[in-house]
Scaffold this active site. Sequence first.
Site, PDB file in Angstrom:
ATOM      1  N   LEU A   1       0.869  -1.190   0.000  1.00  0.00           N
ATOM      2  CA  LEU A   1       0.000   0.000   0.000  1.00  0.00           C
ATOM      3  C   LEU A   1       0.901   1.233   0.000  1.00  0.00           C
ATOM      4  CD1 LEU A   1      -2.811   1.208   0.056  1.00  0.00           C
ATOM      5  CD2 LEU A   1      -2.942   0.748   2.501  1.00  0.00           C
TER       6      LEU A   1
ATOM      7  N   LYS B   1      10.451  -4.191 -19.601  1.00  0.00           N
ATOM      8  CA  LYS B   1       9.190  -3.823 -20.250  1.00  0.00           C
ATOM      9  C   LYS B   1       9.181  -4.291 -21.712  1.00  0.00           C
ATOM     10  CE  LYS B   1       8.728   0.077 -17.092  1.00  0.00           C
ATOM     11  NZ  LYS B   1       9.132   1.470 -16.837  1.00  0.00           N
TER      12      LYS B   1
HETATM   13  P1  NAP Z   1       6.281   1.539  -2.916  1.00  0.00           P
HETATM   14  O1  NAP Z   1       5.745   2.925  -2.866  1.00  0.00           O
HETATM   15  O2  NAP Z   1       7.643   1.294  -2.393  1.00  0.00           O
HETATM   16  O3  NAP Z   1       5.257   0.611  -2.109  1.00  0.00           O
HETATM   17  C1  NAP Z   1       5.526  -0.719  -1.802  1.00  0.00           C
HETATM   18  C2  NAP Z   1       4.512  -1.184  -0.771  1.00  0.00           C
HETATM   19  O4  NAP Z   1       4.703  -2.547  -0.520  1.00  0.00           O
HETATM   20  C3  NAP Z   1       4.606  -0.449   0.569  1.00  0.00           C
HETATM   21  O5  NAP Z   1       3.327  -0.259   1.090  1.00  0.00           O
HETATM   22  C4  NAP Z   1       5.384  -1.434   1.449  1.00  0.00           C
HETATM   23  O6  NAP Z   1       4.996  -1.372   2.819  1.00  0.00           O
HETATM   24  C5  NAP Z   1       4.935  -2.771   0.874  1.00  0.00           C
HETATM   25  N1  NAP Z   1       5.945  -3.790   0.976  1.00  0.00           N
HETATM   26  C6  NAP Z   1       7.117  -3.862   0.292  1.00  0.00           C
HETATM   27  N2  NAP Z   1       7.780  -4.976   0.624  1.00  0.00           N
HETATM   28  C7  NAP Z   1       7.029  -5.619   1.537  1.00  0.00           C
HETATM   29  C8  NAP Z   1       7.187  -6.826   2.266  1.00  0.00           C
HETATM   30  N3  NAP Z   1       8.257  -7.603   2.115  1.00  0.00           N
HETATM   31  N4  NAP Z   1       6.191  -7.184   3.101  1.00  0.00           N
HETATM   32  C9  NAP Z   1       5.120  -6.404   3.269  1.00  0.00           C
HETATM   33  N5  NAP Z   1       4.891  -5.255   2.594  1.00  0.00           N
HETATM   34  C10 NAP Z   1       5.853  -4.879   1.738  1.00  0.00           C
HETATM   35  O7  NAP Z   1       6.239   0.945  -4.382  1.00  0.00           O
HETATM   36  P2  NAP Z   1       5.338   1.445  -5.612  1.00  0.00           P
HETATM   37  O8  NAP Z   1       6.009   2.596  -6.257  1.00  0.00           O
HETATM   38  O9  NAP Z   1       3.930   1.579  -5.186  1.00  0.00           O
HETATM   39  O10 NAP Z   1       5.515   0.226  -6.636  1.00  0.00           O
HETATM   40  C11 NAP Z   1       4.845  -0.973  -6.429  1.00  0.00           C
HETATM   41  C12 NAP Z   1       4.978  -1.857  -7.674  1.00  0.00           C
HETATM   42  O11 NAP Z   1       4.427  -1.188  -8.797  1.00  0.00           O
HETATM   43  C13 NAP Z   1       6.418  -2.205  -8.061  1.00  0.00           C
HETATM   44  O12 NAP Z   1       6.458  -3.492  -8.591  1.00  0.00           O
HETATM   45  C14 NAP Z   1       6.727  -1.179  -9.137  1.00  0.00           C
HETATM   46  O13 NAP Z   1       7.731  -1.630 -10.045  1.00  0.00           O
HETATM   47  C15 NAP Z   1       5.387  -1.100  -9.828  1.00  0.00           C
HETATM   48  N6  NAP Z   1       5.182   0.160 -10.564  1.00  0.00           N
HETATM   49  C16 NAP Z   1       5.314   1.338  -9.917  1.00  0.00           C
HETATM   50  C17 NAP Z   1       5.087   2.507 -10.603  1.00  0.00           C
HETATM   51  C18 NAP Z   1       5.179   3.859  -9.929  1.00  0.00           C
HETATM   52  O14 NAP Z   1       4.905   4.873 -10.561  1.00  0.00           O
HETATM   53  N7  NAP Z   1       5.508   3.919  -8.629  1.00  0.00           N
HETATM   54  C19 NAP Z   1       4.732   2.464 -11.966  1.00  0.00           C
HETATM   55  C20 NAP Z   1       4.586   1.224 -12.601  1.00  0.00           C
HETATM   56  C21 NAP Z   1       4.805   0.065 -11.879  1.00  0.00           C
HETATM   57  P3  NAP Z   1       5.232  -0.039   3.710  1.00  0.00           P
HETATM   58  O15 NAP Z   1       4.384   1.023   3.095  1.00  0.00           O
HETATM   59  O16 NAP Z   1       4.776  -0.403   5.083  1.00  0.00           O
HETATM   60  O17 NAP Z   1       6.689   0.250   3.612  1.00  0.00           O
HETATM   61  N1  HSE Z   2      11.360   3.897 -12.762  1.00  0.00           N
HETATM   62  C1  HSE Z   2      10.354   3.763 -13.767  1.00  0.00           C
HETATM   63  C2  HSE Z   2      10.504   4.899 -14.779  1.00  0.00           C
HETATM   64  C3  HSE Z   2       8.988   3.772 -13.122  1.00  0.00           C
HETATM   65  O1  HSE Z   2      11.311   5.818 -14.581  1.00  0.00           O
HETATM   66  O2  HSE Z   2       9.826   4.869 -15.810  1.00  0.00           O
HETATM   67  C4  HSE Z   2       7.919   3.131 -13.943  1.00  0.00           C
HETATM   68  O3  HSE Z   2       8.153   1.785 -14.217  1.00  0.00           O
END
Ligand code: NAP
Ligand code: HSE
Length: 432
Positions: free
Chosen positions: A11, A205
């Site tokens: 989350l 990707k």
């Molecule tokens: P993030 O902000 O770091 O959030 C990760 C979440 O997962 C946090 O809530 C964290 O808990 C929880 N978490 C991580 N490891 C855990 C574990 N071992 N046990 C329990 N909870 C755990 O990451 P995000 O940016 O949302 O990205 C999530 C996924 O989406 C990734 O695979 C990323 O590559 C993908 N993605 C992200 C984006 C983007 O724009 N951010 C775009 C495309 C794809 P806490 O909050 O308590 O630390």
């Molecule tokens: N780190 C990635 C980027 C986030 O810069 O596009 C999305 O996958």
Amino acid sequence: MESISIGLLGLGTVGAGVVKIIENHQDKLAHQIGCPVKVKKALVQDLEKDRGLAIEDGILTLDPEDVLADPEIDIVVEVMGGIEATKEHLLEALKNKKHVVTANKDLMAVHGPELLKAASANECDLFYEASVAGGIPILRGLVDGLASDRITKMMGIVNGTTNFILTKMTKEGRTFDDVLKEAQDLGFAEADPTADVGGLDAARKMAIMSTLGFSMNVDLSDVKVKGITDVTAEDIEYAGQFGYTMKLIGYAHRDGEKVEVSVEPALLPNEHPLSSVNDEYNAVYVYGEAVGETMFYGPGAGSLPTATAVVSDMVCTMKNMRLGVTGKSAVNPQFEKKLKEREEISSQYFLRLHVQDEIGVLAKLTSIFSNHGVSFEKILQNPLNGAGYSEIVLVTHKASLDHYEDILMELKDYHAIHSIESSYRVEGGEKG
Ligand code: NAP
Ligand code: HSE
């Protein structure tokens, strides 16, 4: 169905966006799927963290089993990241007959085929639209929108961090290190930007897109990868003088039965549609035999944009649940993977050399290229004041990779070549 229950693994940035979209678009979601959607549990690491969301008591948990084994949870939404442990969580979810939606390209690029097989075996859906280009519906565009066509080329700007850096270097004449620091200060680039600037994020990707677009299992190890860390302001400046724009391009091309997939900094003609994709935006140019040129453009990351893709996957799953057709969407690849050999890969090339300023160097250079059947499309020479060298910058006509690599070897052995400063593919001059 009275309601559909979601279990979130994670989350953070994307998870919070998913919760917001479920809340703010509840009417539209309920209209499409015929019942309300609610988040029942969310796995996190820190129960006390401020998430900027109103979360009911009892939703957050530290125990994955609260999500994976809860019989009331219909769909597990994985937005936590990670590879091996996360794969085990998803295999368990599928075994427990829970549908899965994930945004995780790191995981899908490596274990996608195994997870999709497990999903089919358990009659579950597994969707991963958000894993490529965030908010852009590119995977559904390839699989459904272009289902009737045969795709020959995909060129993607699929990493926002590197596009932001190259855009600033191009428009403001700044160095890589300087812009990377700004990107980190603005929160675009991750604290550890290695996977972004090294091209690995884009390669993951491209492996996912190529597998779907060409209907063959393209592995991450099949993608030739080069990042942008060596791109200099001088390269970008000369590219501009020749009418090109520097981009980190994911390039996937099919010739008959054979494909090549790469990620590397490349020069595109300024008039190519991808050349005007700037800042942190993503875009994927797709050429289909029947449709011709198409381009998908939008935000490649960010909380709400990425969450739209995740929630749309949830809607698709919920519709399938209602129709009783879950587990049927993953189609086995139609073709056996066949990769192009070096002599079957061809491109134009940009080359920047420092050479001794002496009689006969240009003639020798020309003969090295012409002996391999390669000619110049553009060439310029500038004196390098005080160094005793000249700088030669050229763009070749189309050459096969094996010939071009042989030329580079010969240039390295030629005493008058002081250094090969840079070399890039020049792409996008042809459509298909
Ligand atoms: P993030 O902000 O770091 O959030 C990760 C979440 O997962 C946090 O809530 C964290 O808990 C929880 N978490 C991580 N490891 C855990 C574990 N071992 N046990 C329990 N909870 C755990 O990451 P995000 O940016 O949302 O990205 C999530 C996924 O989406 C990734 O695979 C990323 O590559 C993908 N993605 C992200 C984006 C983007 O724009 N951010 C775009 C495309 C794809 P806490 O909050 O308590 O630390
Ligand atoms: N780190 C990635 C980027 C986030 O810069 O596009 C999305 O996958």
